[in-house]
Write a protein that holds these residues in place. Sequence first.
Motif, PDB file in Angstrom:
ATOM      1  N   ALA A  31     -10.702  22.138  -4.473  1.00 32.53           N
ATOM      2  CA  ALA A  31      -9.830  21.331  -3.610  1.00 32.53           C
ATOM      3  C   ALA A  31     -10.663  20.480  -2.658  1.00 32.53           C
ATOM      4  O   ALA A  31     -10.366  19.294  -2.449  1.00 32.53           O
ATOM      5  N   ARG A  32     -11.701  21.064  -2.081  1.00 29.91           N
ATOM      6  CA  ARG A  32     -12.570  20.309  -1.167  1.00 29.91           C
ATOM      7  C   ARG A  32     -13.142  19.081  -1.878  1.00 29.91           C
ATOM      8  O   ARG A  32     -13.096  17.971  -1.366  1.00 29.91           O
ATOM      9  N   ASP A  33     -13.647  19.272  -3.096  1.00 32.89           N
ATOM     10  CA  ASP A  33     -14.207  18.163  -3.863  1.00 32.89           C
ATOM     11  C   ASP A  33     -13.139  17.136  -4.218  1.00 32.89           C
ATOM     12  O   ASP A  33     -13.352  15.924  -4.102  1.00 32.89           O
ATOM     13  N   ALA A  34     -11.979  17.619  -4.655  1.00 29.57           N
ATOM     14  CA  ALA A  34     -10.901  16.716  -5.069  1.00 29.57           C
ATOM     15  C   ALA A  34     -10.371  15.910  -3.889  1.00 29.57           C
ATOM     16  O   ALA A  34     -10.146  14.700  -4.008  1.00 29.57           O
ATOM     17  N   PHE A  35     -10.157  16.564  -2.753  1.00 30.04           N
ATOM     18  CA  PHE A  35      -9.634  15.852  -1.587  1.00 30.04           C
ATOM     19  C   PHE A  35     -10.654  14.841  -1.075  1.00 30.04           C
ATOM     20  O   PHE A  35     -10.284  13.742  -0.666  1.00 30.04           O
ATOM     21  N   ALA A  36     -11.935  15.194  -1.111  1.00 29.04           N
ATOM     22  CA  ALA A  36     -12.968  14.255  -0.667  1.00 29.04           C
ATOM     23  C   ALA A  36     -13.037  13.037  -1.589  1.00 29.04           C
ATOM     24  O   ALA A  36     -13.223  11.916  -1.135  1.00 29.04           O
ATOM     25  N   ALA A  37     -12.841  13.258  -2.881  1.00 33.82           N
ATOM     26  CA  ALA A  37     -12.939  12.165  -3.851  1.00 33.82           C
ATOM     27  C   ALA A  37     -11.662  11.334  -3.954  1.00 33.82           C
ATOM     28  O   ALA A  37     -11.723  10.117  -4.094  1.00 33.82           O
ATOM     29  N   LYS A  38     -10.492  12.012  -3.884  1.00 30.11           N
ATOM     30  CA  LYS A  38      -9.231  11.319  -4.174  1.00 30.11           C
ATOM     31  C   LYS A  38      -8.208  11.351  -3.051  1.00 30.11           C
ATOM     32  O   LYS A  38      -7.106  10.824  -3.202  1.00 30.11           O
ATOM     33  N   ILE A 113      -8.794  14.558   4.793  1.00 31.51           N
ATOM     34  CA  ILE A 113      -7.512  15.241   5.017  1.00 31.51           C
ATOM     35  C   ILE A 113      -6.991  15.102   6.447  1.00 31.51           C
ATOM     36  O   ILE A 113      -5.994  15.725   6.814  1.00 31.51           O
ATOM     37  N   TRP A 114      -7.635  14.274   7.247  1.00 31.50           N
ATOM     38  CA  TRP A 114      -7.327  14.130   8.672  1.00 31.50           C
ATOM     39  C   TRP A 114      -5.839  13.936   8.952  1.00 31.50           C
ATOM     40  O   TRP A 114      -5.271  14.611   9.805  1.00 31.50           O
ATOM     41  N   GLU A 115      -5.194  13.031   8.255  1.00 25.50           N
ATOM     42  CA  GLU A 115      -3.784  12.723   8.537  1.00 25.50           C
ATOM     43  C   GLU A 115      -2.854  13.889   8.230  1.00 25.50           C
ATOM     44  O   GLU A 115      -1.764  13.969   8.778  1.00 25.50           O
ATOM     45  N   SER A 116      -3.281  14.793   7.373  1.00 23.42           N
ATOM     46  CA  SER A 116      -2.415  15.902   6.996  1.00 23.42           C
ATOM     47  C   SER A 116      -2.503  17.074   7.966  1.00 23.42           C
ATOM     48  O   SER A 116      -1.705  18.010   7.889  1.00 23.42           O
ATOM     49  N   LEU A 117      -3.457  17.039   8.897  1.00 20.40           N
ATOM     50  CA  LEU A 117      -3.660  18.161   9.808  1.00 20.40           C
ATOM     51  C   LEU A 117      -2.760  18.056  11.035  1.00 20.40           C
ATOM     52  O   LEU A 117      -2.546  16.969  11.562  1.00 20.40           O
ATOM     53  N   ASN A 118      -2.279  19.184  11.492  1.00 19.14           N
ATOM     54  CA  ASN A 118      -1.517  19.245  12.742  1.00 19.14           C
ATOM     55  C   ASN A 118      -2.528  19.465  13.858  1.00 19.14           C
ATOM     56  O   ASN A 118      -2.896  20.598  14.170  1.00 19.14           O
TER      57      ASN A 118
END
Length: 189
Positions: A31-38, A113-118
Amino acid sequence: MDQTRPALQVDVRRPQRADARRNFDALLAAARDAFAAKGVEASLEEIARQAGVGIGTLYRNFPTRQDLLNAVYFGEIEELCIAAEEVADLPPWEALTTWLRRFVGYAATKRAIWESLNRESESFKAAREAMYAAGTPLFEQAQKSGDARADVNFDDVLRMVSGLTAGSFVDEAQRDRVLAIALDGIRVR
């Protein structure tokens, strides 16, 4: 250096069984790799496939996409805290720069993932405090040893590193060179 790592209060807990823990960790890495890439819309099916597990295993561990995003973020913070402990016995400047290179990886994940964090949640605030508690002693040791400038504080350094990692680079070697140039700006010669 004697450091006690603040406990992170997060909703996701690692499984106790070894095989389930391996699957959990593989999912987080994929997930870390996927979120960083996409970005945050990366395919959950692809994440499960990259982790070598079925989609049911992903959903058993992370019922929602947000649960997975949170686990990736808080996992990065936990790794930063552990990394600070691991480098604490190195010479002060080496400890600080080694930890800051690890921080660069965290910054890339955070950006994705910044925008998804509360960012108003207690968990997010505790994670930030834990990261600062882990890195500040490394910076203070570098200052105490005369390696880091006295007119700079740890928050300045993290903002500088975060800012320069926000840009795009030709490759990791270029990113590493730019980071080295920036770190030279805080080093006492």
